[in-house]
Motif scaffolding. Structure first.
Motif, short mmCIF file in Angstrom:
data_model
loop_
_atom_site.label_atom_id
_atom_site.label_comp_id
_atom_site.label_asym_id
_atom_site.label_seq_id
_atom_site.Cartn_x
_atom_site.Cartn_y
_atom_site.Cartn_z
N TYR A 66 12.52 -6.79 -2.24
CA TYR A 66 12.76 -5.50 -1.58
C TYR A 66 11.51 -4.63 -1.66
CZ TYR A 66 15.00 -1.08 -0.39
OH TYR A 66 15.34 0.12 0.20
N TYR A 67 10.82 -4.66 -2.79
CA TYR A 67 9.61 -3.86 -2.95
C TYR A 67 8.52 -4.32 -1.99
CZ TYR A 67 5.51 -1.76 -5.15
OH TYR A 67 4.36 -1.04 -5.38
N HIS A 68 8.45 -5.62 -1.73
CA HIS A 68 7.41 -6.19 -0.88
C HIS A 68 7.75 -6.12 0.62
CE1 HIS A 68 5.90 -7.83 -4.66
NE2 HIS A 68 4.78 -8.15 -4.04
N LEU A 69 8.95 -5.66 0.94
CA LEU A 69 9.41 -5.66 2.33
C LEU A 69 8.91 -4.43 3.08
CD1 LEU A 69 11.30 -7.22 4.32
CD2 LEU A 69 13.14 -5.70 3.56
N LYS A 70 8.40 -4.65 4.28
CA LYS A 70 7.96 -3.54 5.12
C LYS A 70 9.15 -2.70 5.58
CE LYS A 70 3.54 -4.95 7.15
NZ LYS A 70 2.83 -5.23 8.42
N LYS A 99 0.82 -1.20 0.00
CA LYS A 99 0.00 0.00 0.00
C LYS A 99 0.86 1.26 0.00
CE LYS A 99 -3.73 -2.51 0.38
NZ LYS A 99 -4.65 -2.68 -0.76
N ASP A 100 0.63 2.14 -0.98
CA ASP A 100 1.33 3.43 -1.05
C ASP A 100 2.85 3.26 -1.01
OD1 ASP A 100 -1.16 4.77 -1.06
OD2 ASP A 100 -1.23 4.67 1.13
N GLY A 101 3.33 2.22 -1.69
CA GLY A 101 4.76 1.99 -1.73
C GLY A 101 5.34 1.37 -0.48
N LYS A 102 4.48 1.11 0.51
CA LYS A 102 4.95 0.49 1.75
C LYS A 102 4.75 -1.01 1.66
CE LYS A 102 3.95 4.60 4.52
NZ LYS A 102 3.18 5.16 5.66
N GLY A 103 5.80 -1.74 1.99
CA GLY A 103 5.79 -3.18 1.79
C GLY A 103 4.71 -3.91 2.57
N ALA A 104 4.54 -5.18 2.21
CA ALA A 104 3.48 -5.99 2.80
C ALA A 104 3.98 -6.96 3.86
CB ALA A 104 2.77 -6.77 1.70
N PHE A 105 5.29 -7.29 3.84
CA PHE A 105 5.75 -8.42 4.64
C PHE A 105 6.85 -8.02 5.64
CE2 PHE A 105 4.33 -10.12 0.52
CZ PHE A 105 3.20 -10.79 0.99
N ASP A 106 6.75 -8.60 6.83
CA ASP A 106 7.72 -8.32 7.89
C ASP A 106 9.02 -9.08 7.67
OD1 ASP A 106 5.78 -6.80 9.61
OD2 ASP A 106 4.78 -8.75 9.62
#
Length: 276
Positions: free
Chosen positions: A141-145, A87-94
């Motif tokens: 990297y894109y999916h990383l919080k 969301k909004d360039g902020k990753g999804a996964f911890d």
């Protein structure tokens, strides 16, 4: 891999493997950390239908509830199943743990529309068609919080090859995303005799105030077992715990670990090879 990704990462709720295979890394994370992390959910993607079904079966066999995992079937690089969770360039996964395929051929620059893909656009270049290794790294990297950690097993070639891969390393270094490079022993994996490595990525917010990359030479940390090498996980003096200790303490040890500034690495062709 599971311990490295989880070390110092708080409030872990989502764990992801974009090339999950039969789910071994996700299930290892579950075995080590699952009981103490309430509400932990697992996400993955796999291109092979047989392996995908095996992964889902393994989740059930290891007592992961249906509502606690989301494993998708498709090509991760071309049809990412979980990108809408960002969301909004902020990753999804911890935490992201992965051993993606080595030197996988992919469409790359033959599809110019991929340059507009938010996973690859900021790097300004696509991984070469002959080796998608760093395409997977950019995807992760894109999916990383912002406060997350990503641990990837790779072949060492991605650490020093030129061309597009050098430009991707430059991008990750300038992003201050490269936290640690760990050189593993040779002959560790089935069908692979050369040394492999672990690349640890973190978002810039997690690395605020730290502009150095930790290099760890763990190539001698192994036990011989037949004609293969293995990592002993005995606590506290096994190879696994030693490597995790080097990583966690983040200090220089002669002949084992060294901290190098991002500027020094950029001046050396963005070479991330531990031997250099």
């Amino acid at each position: 891999i599971a311990n490295i990704a989880a070390w110092g990462t708080e409030n872990i709720k989502r764990v992801y493997d974009p090339a999950c295979g039969s789910g071994s890394l996700l299930l290892k994370f579950q075995k080590i950390h699952g009981r103490k992390l309430e509400g932990l959910k697992f996400y993955g993607q796999e291109i092979n239908p047989t392996t995908y079904n095996l992964c889902r079966s393994n989740m059930f066999l290891h007592h992961v509830n249906y509502d606690d995992f989301d494993i998708a079937l498709n090509d991760t690089l071309l049809f990412p199943a979980h990108i809408n969770m960002v969301k909004d360039g902020k990753g999804a996964f911890d935490c992201i743990v992965s051993n993606p395929p080595y030197a996988l051929k992919w469409i790359g620059k033959e599809n110019p529309l991929l340059m507009n893909d938010p996973r690859f656009a900021d790097a300004g270049v696509l991984a070469p068609p002959s080796a998608a290794d760093l395409a997977f790294a950019l995807h992760m990297y894109y999916h990383l919080k912002e406060n997350g950690c990503c641990a990837i097993v790779e072949f060492p070639g991605v650490l020093y090859r030129g061309g597009a891969e050098k430009k991707i390393r430059e991008y990750l270094l300038k992003e201050n995303a490269v936290d640690t490079i760990i050189l593993l022993p040779e002959n560790l994996f089935f069908g692979v005799t050369i040394s492999t490595c672990i690349i640890v990525l973190k978002k810039q917010g997690r690395r605020a105030g730290d502009n150095k990359v930790l290099f760890i030479d763990a190539s001698k940390e192994y036990e011989k077992e037949g004609n293969k090498n293995r990592l002993d996980d005995e606590f506290p003096n096994g190879n696994v715990n030693k490597i995790l200790t080097y990583y966690a303490e983040r200090k220089e040890i002669p002949y084992i670990s060294k901290l190098v500034t991002v500027d020094e690495i950029l001046a050396n062709d963005s070479n991330l090879s531990v031997s250099n």
